[in-house]
Scaffold this motif. Structure first.
Motif, short mmCIF file in Angstrom:
data_model
loop_
_atom_site.label_atom_id
_atom_site.label_comp_id
_atom_site.label_asym_id
_atom_site.label_seq_id
_atom_site.Cartn_x
_atom_site.Cartn_y
_atom_site.Cartn_z
N GLU A 81 68.60 10.06 37.73
CA GLU A 81 67.92 8.79 38.01
C GLU A 81 66.40 8.92 37.93
O GLU A 81 65.71 7.98 37.52
CB GLU A 81 68.34 8.28 39.39
N LYS A 82 65.86 10.06 38.33
CA LYS A 82 64.41 10.26 38.34
C LYS A 82 63.91 11.00 37.10
O LYS A 82 62.73 11.34 37.01
CB LYS A 82 63.99 11.02 39.60
N ASP A 83 64.82 11.24 36.15
CA ASP A 83 64.46 11.95 34.92
C ASP A 83 63.86 13.32 35.21
O ASP A 83 62.88 13.75 34.57
CB ASP A 83 63.49 11.10 34.09
N VAL A 84 64.43 14.02 36.19
CA VAL A 84 64.03 15.39 36.52
C VAL A 84 64.95 16.34 35.75
O VAL A 84 66.17 16.30 35.93
CB VAL A 84 64.14 15.65 38.04
N PRO A 85 64.42 17.18 34.88
CA PRO A 85 65.28 18.06 34.09
C PRO A 85 65.96 19.12 34.96
O PRO A 85 65.36 19.62 35.92
CB PRO A 85 64.32 18.71 33.10
#
Length: 364
Positions: A251-255
């Motif tokens: 959801e937070k585009d954290v890899p």
């Protein structure tokens, strides 16, 4: 406490032993992946190399690497390269001393005040059974606040213990959702446990850890479902996964980097099974990392610690990379320093308690 980022200062290159030091000896690679003999292997500390009379700082110095130099006049620079990535024609620095006598200088005092007499970084110190860790917690809270406010890059190594407990799993999820985390490294099982809890409210088949027989049924069903949908992201987009740190990352585009191991019985689509590919992916984040927290995953901790420099250059400014290693066993946290990563702050504690403390301090 008011946090201030330690200021870096270069050595005084007007000192005679640096001014009169010879240029570093360079030798060309004749075959890909094979270094010349007597190569200089780097450490995690700042290192300088004299090229054409100029001292050049190696950015992102790290363990188990060699220095490749560019000695084109006016373009002097160095690149830090893993042995397997050496290419024919690369010019490797030769020498086994670090005192400038061979044009190589290791500088351990860059973050100390000029008048300090200590020989390690000001923000590091030894730990023992008798050490109170409250100051480390307080410093870490301030570091993470600083990173969030100044667009730092915080990488977490997450072991399965963090997601086995409901509250610590929620704490990790909140830290990601609130912008305190920029990358995650973990193994297949850790990610699958988290997704299992998010769909079935069980871990290893147990609901809230009742006294019942463990079962892998829900774990394998989880991995099956991810594979059926083609990716973790696609599964999460169905709404079947209700919560968890993996969902928060998507959801937070954290890899997140999921590196495979020889023990993986049934991998997720995102699991990287080629060890060199996994290293490269982890290293791509380690090179950007300004703070790294390694929690209860000893093999990932050692690997990541050794590929992460103790300092980095961000927007032209040299600053320390803060490293924390957390485990309930002294053996685990000491193993990292035994392998050469001597700049990590070690905290011997339950990682579930640790992550909940961090969450309470930052998220209220």
């Amino acid at each position: 406490m008011k946090f201030e980022m330690p200021k870096y200062h270069h050595p005084d290159f007007n000192q005679d032993f640096l001014k009169n030091a010879p240029n570093a000896t360079l030798e060309e690679v004749t075959e890909d992946g094979i270094s010349p003999r007597n190569y200089h292997a780097l450490s995690v500390y700042p290192e300088y190399f004299k090229i054409n009379g100029k001292w050049v700082l190696a950015e992102q110095s790290r363990m188990d690497t060699v220095c490749v130099a560019n000695d084109t006049p006016g373009e002097e620079s160095v690149d830090i390269v893993e042995f397997r990535n050496l290419k024919r024609g690369n010019k490797v620095v030769i020498g086994r001393t670090e005192d400038a006598s061979e044009g190589i200088y290791v500088w351990t005092r860059g973050f100390l005040q000029e008048d300090e007499v200590r020989d390690t970084f000001a923000f590091r110190s030894g730990r023992s059974r008798e050490t109170a860790f409250s100051i480390d917690y307080d410093t870490l809270y301030e570091v993470l606040k600083y990173e969030k406010e100044n667009h730092g890059y915080v990488t977490l190594i997450v072991g399965a213990a963090v997601v086995l407990d409901g509250q610590s799993r929620k704490a990790l999820e909140r830290l990601i959702l609130n912008g305190y985390v920029q990358a995650i490294f973990c193994g297949t099982t850790t990610a699958a446990f988290d997704l299992e809890r998010g769909m079935f409210n069980t871990t290893w088949g147990q609901e809230h850890f009742k006294r019942e027989q463990n079962t892998n049924r829900n774990l394998y069903e989880t991995i099956n479902m991810v594979r059926k949908h083609g990716s973790i992201k696609s599964l999460i987009e169905t709404g079947l996964v209700k919560d968890g740190f993996i969902k928060a990352c998507v959801e937070k585009d954290v890899p997140f980097v999921i590196a495979g191991t020889i023990r993986d019985r049934f991998a997720l689509p995102e699991t990287i099974n080629n060890v060199y590919q996994a290293q490269n992916e982890m290293r791509s984040h380690a090179r950007k990392t300004s703070t790294i927290i390694m929690m209860s995953a000893i093999l990932f901790t050692i690997a990541t610690g050794n590929m992460t420099p103790s300092y980095n250059v961000f927007d032209g400014e040299v600053r320390p990379v803060y490293m924390y290693t957390i485990d309930i066993q002294e053996f685990a946290v000491n193993k990292l320093s035994d392998r050469g990563t001597v700049t990590a702050v070690s905290m011997v504690t339950n990682v579930q308690d640790f992550i909940r403390n961090v969450d309470r301090a930052l998220n209220g």
